[in-house]
Design a protein around this motif. Structure first.
Motif, PDB file in Angstrom:
ATOM      1  N   SER A  55      12.567   1.422  15.938  1.00  0.00           N
ATOM      2  CA  SER A  55      12.268   2.496  14.992  1.00  0.00           C
ATOM      3  C   SER A  55      10.922   2.370  14.281  1.00  0.00           C
ATOM      4  N   SER A  56      10.055   1.446  14.713  1.00  0.00           N
ATOM      5  CA  SER A  56       8.810   1.232  13.984  1.00  0.00           C
ATOM      6  C   SER A  56       7.620   2.005  14.560  1.00  0.00           C
ATOM      7  N   ASP A  57       7.851   2.796  15.581  1.00  0.00           N
ATOM      8  CA  ASP A  57       6.771   3.586  16.184  1.00  0.00           C
ATOM      9  C   ASP A  57       7.199   5.037  16.301  1.00  0.00           C
ATOM     10  N   SER A  99       2.385   3.628  12.703  1.00  0.00           N
ATOM     11  CA  SER A  99       3.233   3.074  13.758  1.00  0.00           C
ATOM     12  C   SER A  99       2.927   1.601  13.958  1.00  0.00           C
ATOM     13  N   PHE A 100       3.947   0.851  14.354  1.00  0.00           N
ATOM     14  CA  PHE A 100       3.791  -0.592  14.491  1.00  0.00           C
ATOM     15  C   PHE A 100       4.553  -1.073  15.717  1.00  0.00           C
ATOM     16  N   LEU A 101       3.929  -1.978  16.483  1.00  0.00           N
ATOM     17  CA  LEU A 101       4.540  -2.522  17.692  1.00  0.00           C
ATOM     18  C   LEU A 101       4.223  -4.012  17.759  1.00  0.00           C
ATOM     19  N   ALA A 102       5.243  -4.834  17.996  1.00  0.00           N
ATOM     20  CA  ALA A 102       5.049  -6.286  18.093  1.00  0.00           C
ATOM     21  C   ALA A 102       5.076  -6.709  19.555  1.00  0.00           C
ATOM     22  N   VAL A 103       4.230  -7.667  19.901  1.00  0.00           N
ATOM     23  CA  VAL A 103       4.220  -8.233  21.243  1.00  0.00           C
ATOM     24  C   VAL A 103       4.673  -9.688  21.144  1.00  0.00           C
ATOM     25  N   GLY A 104       5.754 -10.034  21.841  1.00  0.00           N
ATOM     26  CA  GLY A 104       6.294 -11.387  21.786  1.00  0.00           C
ATOM     27  C   GLY A 104       7.570 -11.442  20.970  1.00  0.00           C
ATOM     28  N   ASP A 105       7.981 -12.651  20.621  1.00  0.00           N
ATOM     29  CA  ASP A 105       9.245 -12.832  19.919  1.00  0.00           C
ATOM     30  C   ASP A 105       9.102 -12.549  18.431  1.00  0.00           C
ATOM     31  N   VAL A 106      10.017 -11.762  17.903  1.00  0.00           N
ATOM     32  CA  VAL A 106      10.165 -11.580  16.465  1.00  0.00           C
ATOM     33  C   VAL A 106      11.648 -11.807  16.167  1.00  0.00           C
ATOM     34  N   PRO A 107      12.020 -12.979  15.654  1.00  0.00           N
ATOM     35  CA  PRO A 107      13.440 -13.247  15.399  1.00  0.00           C
ATOM     36  C   PRO A 107      14.072 -12.158  14.541  1.00  0.00           C
ATOM     37  N   ASP A 108      15.237 -11.683  14.985  1.00  0.00           N
ATOM     38  CA  ASP A 108      15.996 -10.660  14.245  1.00  0.00           C
ATOM     39  C   ASP A 108      15.195  -9.374  14.061  1.00  0.00           C
ATOM     40  N   LEU A 114       0.823  -1.215   0.000  1.00  0.00           N
ATOM     41  CA  LEU A 114       0.000   0.000   0.000  1.00  0.00           C
ATOM     42  C   LEU A 114       0.857   1.265   0.000  1.00  0.00           C
ATOM     43  N   ARG A 115       2.164   1.088  -0.091  1.00  0.00           N
ATOM     44  CA  ARG A 115       3.111   2.207  -0.090  1.00  0.00           C
ATOM     45  C   ARG A 115       2.984   3.054   1.175  1.00  0.00           C
ATOM     46  N   LEU A 116       2.754   2.375   2.289  1.00  0.00           N
ATOM     47  CA  LEU A 116       2.710   3.052   3.585  1.00  0.00           C
ATOM     48  C   LEU A 116       4.079   2.912   4.244  1.00  0.00           C
ATOM     49  N   ARG A 117       4.611   4.021   4.707  1.00  0.00           N
ATOM     50  CA  ARG A 117       5.919   3.996   5.353  1.00  0.00           C
ATOM     51  C   ARG A 117       5.750   3.840   6.863  1.00  0.00           C
ATOM     52  N   VAL A 118       6.535   2.896   7.429  1.00  0.00           N
ATOM     53  CA  VAL A 118       6.562   2.678   8.869  1.00  0.00           C
ATOM     54  C   VAL A 118       7.849   3.295   9.397  1.00  0.00           C
ATOM     55  N   PRO A 119       7.762   4.258  10.368  1.00  0.00           N
ATOM     56  CA  PRO A 119       6.583   4.696  11.098  1.00  0.00           C
ATOM     57  C   PRO A 119       5.979   6.018  10.606  1.00  0.00           C
ATOM     58  N   ASP A 120       6.453   6.570   9.495  1.00  0.00           N
ATOM     59  CA  ASP A 120       5.991   7.892   9.072  1.00  0.00           C
ATOM     60  C   ASP A 120       4.491   7.921   8.788  1.00  0.00           C
ATOM     61  N   ASP A 121       3.982   6.859   8.154  1.00  0.00           N
ATOM     62  CA  ASP A 121       2.554   6.808   7.851  1.00  0.00           C
ATOM     63  C   ASP A 121       1.775   5.975   8.864  1.00  0.00           C
ATOM     64  N   SER A 145      13.569  -3.626   8.399  1.00  0.00           N
ATOM     65  CA  SER A 145      13.596  -2.234   7.942  1.00  0.00           C
ATOM     66  C   SER A 145      12.163  -1.687   7.967  1.00  0.00           C
ATOM     67  N   PRO A 146      11.862  -0.827   8.959  1.00  0.00           N
ATOM     68  CA  PRO A 146      12.729  -0.387  10.050  1.00  0.00           C
ATOM     69  C   PRO A 146      12.814  -1.452  11.151  1.00  0.00           C
ATOM     70  N   PRO A 147      13.801  -1.334  12.049  1.00  0.00           N
ATOM     71  CA  PRO A 147      13.874  -2.245  13.199  1.00  0.00           C
ATOM     72  C   PRO A 147      12.574  -2.180  14.013  1.00  0.00           C
ATOM     73  N   ILE A 148      12.076  -3.339  14.427  1.00  0.00           N
ATOM     74  CA  ILE A 148      10.757  -3.442  15.041  1.00  0.00           C
ATOM     75  C   ILE A 148      10.808  -3.188  16.546  1.00  0.00           C
ATOM     76  N   SER A 149       9.991  -2.248  17.007  1.00  0.00           N
ATOM     77  CA  SER A 149       9.814  -2.049  18.440  1.00  0.00           C
ATOM     78  C   SER A 149       8.977  -3.200  18.982  1.00  0.00           C
ATOM     79  N   GLN A 150       9.321  -3.665  20.180  1.00  0.00           N
ATOM     80  CA  GLN A 150       8.668  -4.854  20.731  1.00  0.00           C
ATOM     81  C   GLN A 150       8.306  -4.690  22.205  1.00  0.00           C
ATOM     82  N   VAL A 151       7.280  -5.405  22.606  1.00  0.00           N
ATOM     83  CA  VAL A 151       7.071  -5.716  24.009  1.00  0.00           C
ATOM     84  C   VAL A 151       7.412  -7.193  24.110  1.00  0.00           C
ATOM     85  N   THR A 152       8.563  -7.506  24.659  1.00  0.00           N
ATOM     86  CA  THR A 152       9.080  -8.866  24.598  1.00  0.00           C
ATOM     87  C   THR A 152       9.605  -9.303  25.956  1.00  0.00           C
ATOM     88  N   PHE A 153      10.141 -10.499  26.013  1.00  0.00           N
ATOM     89  CA  PHE A 153      10.587 -11.081  27.265  1.00  0.00           C
ATOM     90  C   PHE A 153      12.105 -11.184  27.312  1.00  0.00           C
TER      91      PHE A 153
END
Length: 334
Positions: free
Chosen positions: A326-328, A267-276, A258-265, A281-289
């Motif tokens: 950098s994702s939020d 914001s994105f936040l992951a909860v749990g494990d996201v390998p690497d 959709l040509r949406l830029r993260v985080p300019d267009d 791109s961009p590096p993912i902000s997380q709520v992790t353990f």
């Protein structure tokens, strides 16, 4: 060196294979107490690689780490935890046996019984839960690690509900009021959705309805994750929370289409494990353990269970921590 039959194998070969100095290898072969368990194990592995028969220590245990096989293109949601558990088991001088349970494979509990293990750590739910029930009948010491509580087991519960609440609070502080949640269809789904809608209602003084706090429940797989992301993006969210690695990858793919830029267009936040997560791109902000600490606790508890009956069975609730990358971004940057 009398405990080993080293005929035809030089100290240099052993040291090179173990990745240590000859002096350290010599101390390990003599049984010096100054040698760390990790180094001693490296020497044992090197000896076996070189064809030397290594006597098994009486206190070495075989600990199985059981997980459910990913479904189709599903991404293993506990990759980091499994790696840390395996490393920790070896670090304390035991042997790790990884086992994957799947409806198309022979029952894991039968294989483990045949191989002979001293304890089992079951990670996650789904098919792993069924194997845990069967393993319970073998009387093997067992510890469960998952996002949901399981009655009758020693367990470590990773509180994903707190993770969802933390993610919502962070995004609201950044100025977002239109936040969506994408969750996988699993045993923790209801608690995650409830935590999301309750926190949204408390912080934003809304009713937390499906319209005001949109939620999409996704089947396994990156493709399903992309479809779930598309549904959330159609609701005009300014921020999205993902509760599985499949959904994270799917969301990024959908946003790119959709040509949406993260985080300019968005914001994105992951909860749990996201390998690497740090190399996306961009590096993912997380709520992790803290996976290393969690694995250390898990191995300590399975050792305690293998030493004899434990009453009451241990049950730990582990809360996640926020890792910003950098994702939020604040809503004011839109």
């Amino acid at each position: 060196m009398s405990q080993y039959e080293l005929s035809g194998v030089s100290l240099q070969q052993i040291a090179t294979a173990a990745g240590i100095s000859q002096a350290t290898a010599s101390r390990a072969l003599r049984g010096s107490s100054a040698v760390a368990p990790k180094t001693r194990r490296a020497v044992d592995i090197a000896l076996r690689t070189l064809g030397v028969k290594v006597p098994a220590a009486p206190d070495v245990k075989r600990i199985a780490v059981v997980t459910a096989a990913p479904i189709g293109p599903d991404i293993e949601p506990f990759t980091t935890l499994i790696e840390e558990l395996t490393k920790r088991i070896f670090a304390v001088g035991h042997v790790a046996v990884q086992a994957v349970t799947d409806p198309g494979l022979p029952p894991t509990y039968e294989l483990l019984s045949a191989v002979g293990v001293d304890g089992v750590i079951v990670v996650g739910g789904g098919p792993a839960s069924s194997e845990a029930q069967k393993l319970a009948g073998t009387e093997l010491p067992m510890l469960r690690i998952s996002h949901a509580r399981h009655t009758g087991f020693a367990q470590i519960i990773m509180d994903s509900s707190v993770g969802i609440e933390t993610a919502v609070r962070h995004l609201v502080q950044l100025g977002h009021t239109r936040i969506g949640l994408a969750v996988p269809e699993d045993s923790a789904k209801n608690s995650r959705v409830s935590a999301f809608r309750t926190t949204m209602a408390d912080l934003l003084f809304i009713t937390g309805t499906r319209d005001q706090a949109p939620v999409v429940v996704s089947d396994p797989g990156v493709l399903a994750g992309a479809q779930a992301a598309q549904q959330l993006l159609d609701t005009s969210c300014t921020a999205v929370i993902s509760a599985s690695p499949d959904l994270t990858v799917g969301f990024l793919q959908a946003a790119q289409r959709l040509r949406l830029r993260v985080p300019d267009d968005l914001s994105f936040l992951a909860v749990g494990d996201v390998p690497d997560a740090d190399v996306f791109s961009p590096p993912i902000s997380q709520v992790t353990f803290d996976w290393e600490q969690l694995a250390s606790t898990g191995v300590r508890e399975i050792e305690r269970l293998m030493a004899g009956p434990v009453d009451p069975l241990p049950a730990y609730w582990v809360e996640p921590e926020l890792v910003l990358r950098s994702s939020d971004a604040p809503l004011a940057r839109r």
